[in-house]
Design a protein around this motif. Structure first.
Motif, short mmCIF file in Angstrom:
data_model
loop_
_atom_site.label_atom_id
_atom_site.label_comp_id
_atom_site.label_asym_id
_atom_site.label_seq_id
_atom_site.Cartn_x
_atom_site.Cartn_y
_atom_site.Cartn_z
N UNK A 159 0.82 -1.21 0.00
CA UNK A 159 0.00 0.00 0.00
C UNK A 159 0.86 1.27 0.00
N UNK A 160 1.85 1.32 0.87
CA UNK A 160 2.70 2.51 0.95
C UNK A 160 3.45 2.74 -0.37
N UNK A 161 3.93 1.64 -0.97
CA UNK A 161 4.65 1.75 -2.23
C UNK A 161 3.75 2.24 -3.36
N UNK A 162 2.53 1.69 -3.43
CA UNK A 162 1.58 2.15 -4.44
C UNK A 162 1.23 3.62 -4.23
N UNK A 163 1.01 3.98 -2.98
CA UNK A 163 0.62 5.36 -2.66
C UNK A 163 1.73 6.33 -3.05
N UNK A 164 2.95 6.01 -2.69
CA UNK A 164 4.08 6.91 -2.97
C UNK A 164 4.35 7.00 -4.47
N UNK A 165 4.35 5.86 -5.16
CA UNK A 165 4.63 5.86 -6.60
C UNK A 165 3.50 6.50 -7.39
N UNK A 166 2.31 6.58 -6.81
CA UNK A 166 1.18 7.21 -7.48
C UNK A 166 1.22 8.73 -7.34
N UNK A 167 1.46 9.21 -6.11
CA UNK A 167 1.40 10.65 -5.86
C UNK A 167 2.73 11.38 -6.10
N UNK A 168 3.85 10.68 -5.93
CA UNK A 168 5.15 11.33 -6.13
C UNK A 168 6.15 10.32 -6.71
N UNK A 169 5.98 9.96 -7.98
CA UNK A 169 6.86 8.94 -8.58
C UNK A 169 8.34 9.34 -8.64
N UNK A 170 8.61 10.64 -8.77
CA UNK A 170 10.00 11.10 -8.83
C UNK A 170 10.70 10.83 -7.50
N UNK A 171 10.04 11.20 -6.41
CA UNK A 171 10.61 10.95 -5.08
C UNK A 171 10.72 9.45 -4.82
N UNK A 172 9.71 8.70 -5.24
CA UNK A 172 9.72 7.24 -5.04
C UNK A 172 10.93 6.63 -5.74
N UNK A 173 11.21 7.08 -6.96
CA UNK A 173 12.36 6.56 -7.69
C UNK A 173 13.67 6.98 -7.03
N UNK A 174 13.71 8.20 -6.48
CA UNK A 174 14.94 8.71 -5.87
C UNK A 174 15.33 7.96 -4.61
N UNK A 175 14.35 7.38 -3.92
CA UNK A 175 14.67 6.63 -2.70
C UNK A 175 14.80 5.13 -2.97
N UNK A 176 14.81 4.78 -4.25
CA UNK A 176 15.06 3.39 -4.62
C UNK A 176 13.85 2.49 -4.72
N UNK A 177 12.65 3.06 -4.75
CA UNK A 177 11.45 2.26 -4.89
C UNK A 177 11.40 1.65 -6.29
N UNK A 178 11.16 0.35 -6.42
CA UNK A 178 11.14 -0.28 -7.74
C UNK A 178 9.89 0.11 -8.55
N UNK A 179 9.97 1.26 -9.20
CA UNK A 179 8.82 1.81 -9.91
C UNK A 179 8.33 0.86 -11.01
N UNK A 180 9.27 0.30 -11.76
CA UNK A 180 8.88 -0.59 -12.87
C UNK A 180 8.18 -1.83 -12.33
N UNK A 181 8.74 -2.40 -11.27
CA UNK A 181 8.11 -3.58 -10.66
C UNK A 181 6.72 -3.26 -10.16
N UNK A 182 6.55 -2.11 -9.51
CA UNK A 182 5.24 -1.72 -8.99
C UNK A 182 4.24 -1.53 -10.13
N UNK A 183 4.73 -0.97 -11.24
CA UNK A 183 3.85 -0.75 -12.40
C UNK A 183 3.32 -2.07 -12.93
N UNK A 184 4.21 -3.03 -13.13
CA UNK A 184 3.77 -4.30 -13.71
C UNK A 184 3.01 -5.17 -12.69
#
Length: 286
Positions: A159-184
């Motif tokens: 939930x936290x990962x989805x929320x962060x990558x939805x509202x602030x994807x740039x920050x999510x990527x900067x802290x190492x959140x796997x944006x591509x993995x979350x997308x798929x």
């Protein structure tokens, strides 16, 4: 009992699609749901050609993979400079057209047709039963219940990962959140939700349930939790109300459920417009 299973199926579609639809709307990816709800037919046809069976497991796997393929191809075209809406249009129409041709060539003698995929037939749900763990229920209820459980598990864990990558994807990527993995992962969730529902209610209602309740909830929600609660409520209201109105008019149940979603959206939107006009008039008077 027949009426109970039909209504329960509609309610499960409403809840399952509404939960997945919240982040779909917030991510501004509503049209990808339209594409996936049609291109899952490609996966189903391919799985039938390979296995010569329409069993639930192979159909589910084929459709889920087709949904992921759709998401991947759309993302690939976007990365090569094609606008997202154009990419969705190209992939959606191409895969759907290929599916229709494959049905004509290799699956003309089985119960697999475009009209069934688009509109479904929720009224037949009570007669297609499946026994698991000693419990006999309609296959659609088993599939939708499983999809709902998986959706809840995925959203609880991420939930936290989805929320962060939805509202602030740039920050999510900067802290190492796997944006591509979350997308798929999210696209897999949408694909799974779609295929679990479309066999009984068709692609049209799936699209309506994925987008309508969440979009309506977005109009009046002040927090993400509220949006989930409102979306689920609207989905359930549309399913139950649509069934009884369809029964009254003796018309398509899935079609009427989709119409009810539109009516609910119009009512909520109108109330918000009237509220704003009223507030504006009071401010002007003061």
């Amino acid at each position: 009992m027949i009426e109970f299973w039909v209504v329960l199926t509609g309610v499960l579609v409403g809840i399952t699609c509404s939960i997945a639809g919240v982040f779909l709307v917030l991510r501004k990816m509503s049209m990808i749901a339209d594409a996936i709800s049609h291109t899952v037919l490609f996966g189903i046809v391919i799985s039938f050609i390979v296995t010569q069976t329409l069993s639930g497991v192979t159909m589910f796997i084929g459709a889920a993979l087709a949904g992921l393929l759709t998401a991947f191809l759309v993302q690939y075209l976007r990365s090569n400079g094609i606008q997202e809406d154009a990419a969705i249009g190209i992939i959606f129409t191409t895969l759907f057209a290929i599916s229709v041709l494959l049905i004509t060539l290799f699956a003309g003698d089985v119960h697999l047709d475009v009209e069934h995929v688009l509109m479904g037939e929720i009224a037949f749900v009570p007669w297609d039963k499946l026994t698991l763990f000693g419990i006999e229920m309609p296959k659609a209820v088993w599939m939708l219940g499983s999809a709902l459980l998986i959706n809840i598990i995925i959203l609880t864990l991420f939930f936290k990962q989805f929320k962060l990558s939805t509202f602030d994807p740039v920050y999510a990527a900067s802290i190492g959140l796997p944006i591509v993995f979350m997308h798929y992962l999210f696209m897999l969730m949408i694909s799974m939700t779609t295929v679990s529902a479309f066999d009984s209610v068709g692609a049209i209602l799936v699209i309506a349930m994925l987008i309508g309740p969440a979009a309506t909830a977005y109009l009046i929600s002040r927090s993400l939790k509220q949006m989930f609660a409102y979306a689920i409520s609207f989905g359930v209201m549309a399913a139950i109300g649509g069934y009884y109105v369809a029964k009254w008019f003796d018309t398509s149940i899935a079609g009427m459920m989709a119409v009810m979603i539109g009516i609910i959206f119009i009512v909520v939107l109108s109330s918000q417009i009237i509220r704003r006009i009223f507030i504006k008039s009071r401010l002007s008077a003061n």
